[in-house]
Design a protein around this motif. Sequence first.
Motif: not given
Length: 319
Positions: A165-166, A221-222, A248-250, A143-146
């Motif tokens: 759009i993320i 959300a994906e 992505g995977h980040i 969550l903090n990364t996002v």
Amino acid sequence: MKKIGVLTSGGDAPGMNAAIRAVVRKAIYHGIEIFGIKNGFQGLIDGNIEKMDTGSVGDIIQRGGTILRSARCDEFKYDQGQNKGIEQMKKFGIEGLIVIGGDGSFRGAQKLTEKGYPCIGIPGTIDNDIAGTDFTIGFDTALNTVIEAIDKIRDTASSHERTFIIEVMGRDAGDLALWAGLADGAESILIPEKQDELDEIIERLRRGQGRGKKHSIIILAEGVGSVFDYADQIKETADLETRVTVLGHIQRGGSPTASDRVLASRLGAQAIDLLLNGQAGKIAGIQNNQLVSHDISEVLAKKHTIDMEMYQLSKELSI
């Protein structure tokens, strides 16, 4: 119980190493031999197992990923694969197993428990999609990364007066999108549990334009669908310049937050306590900041639910 095994399975999540550390050191504290199983259930089948000591988990609490590594294993879905794993545990004298992962991993743990090998599950997934626990290991870090990424994207969106759009992870759960969207003041949040109509999204964007807003952030959300399709529809319908970012995977990487480290430590220690108290086929969890446990079968039968009050609040604050 004198010998216990631990493995990580499924997608990696920040905090898994902290959980491994807690399991290993709590076991040693109680005089139990602890064995690390590399590469998940595939490693169990292959006998990729080694004894661990306190030094094995030194200096890992701050590291992302998992030192035991992880792998998908279709073979373990079937009796033949499960029986191979049991034979390996017999060879090493392992009497109980702790499985750190998500719902797929817990199905494997459930099968082993049914075959007489007691297992305890620890929920480790950034998706936060496990019933019976308020939070899963890795969710807070992801969550903090996002949030950090959205903050940076907002600078560009403002500079160029565009709608971004993320897309964030979460599979069929919208927790990451909802929490990130609320924390970052997104104009719209698209989650699998509650899909807004395109007209409503565009109306919200136009209201912002009407009061002089030059840019907008939409979190998707994906599990909702193609982020590119949504971007095209908004551009065509509202004539708004749109850009897409897929994080992505980040989202899976990075040093775990303090919250994830503490949660992982508490759940790892709890898993050992459950095995020592004769519990089997349980999942360790946390609810209202209290440690809890539930039957794996019960957890797998329930569907994770989103906090709809938070969702409604995000709509009220994005007027």
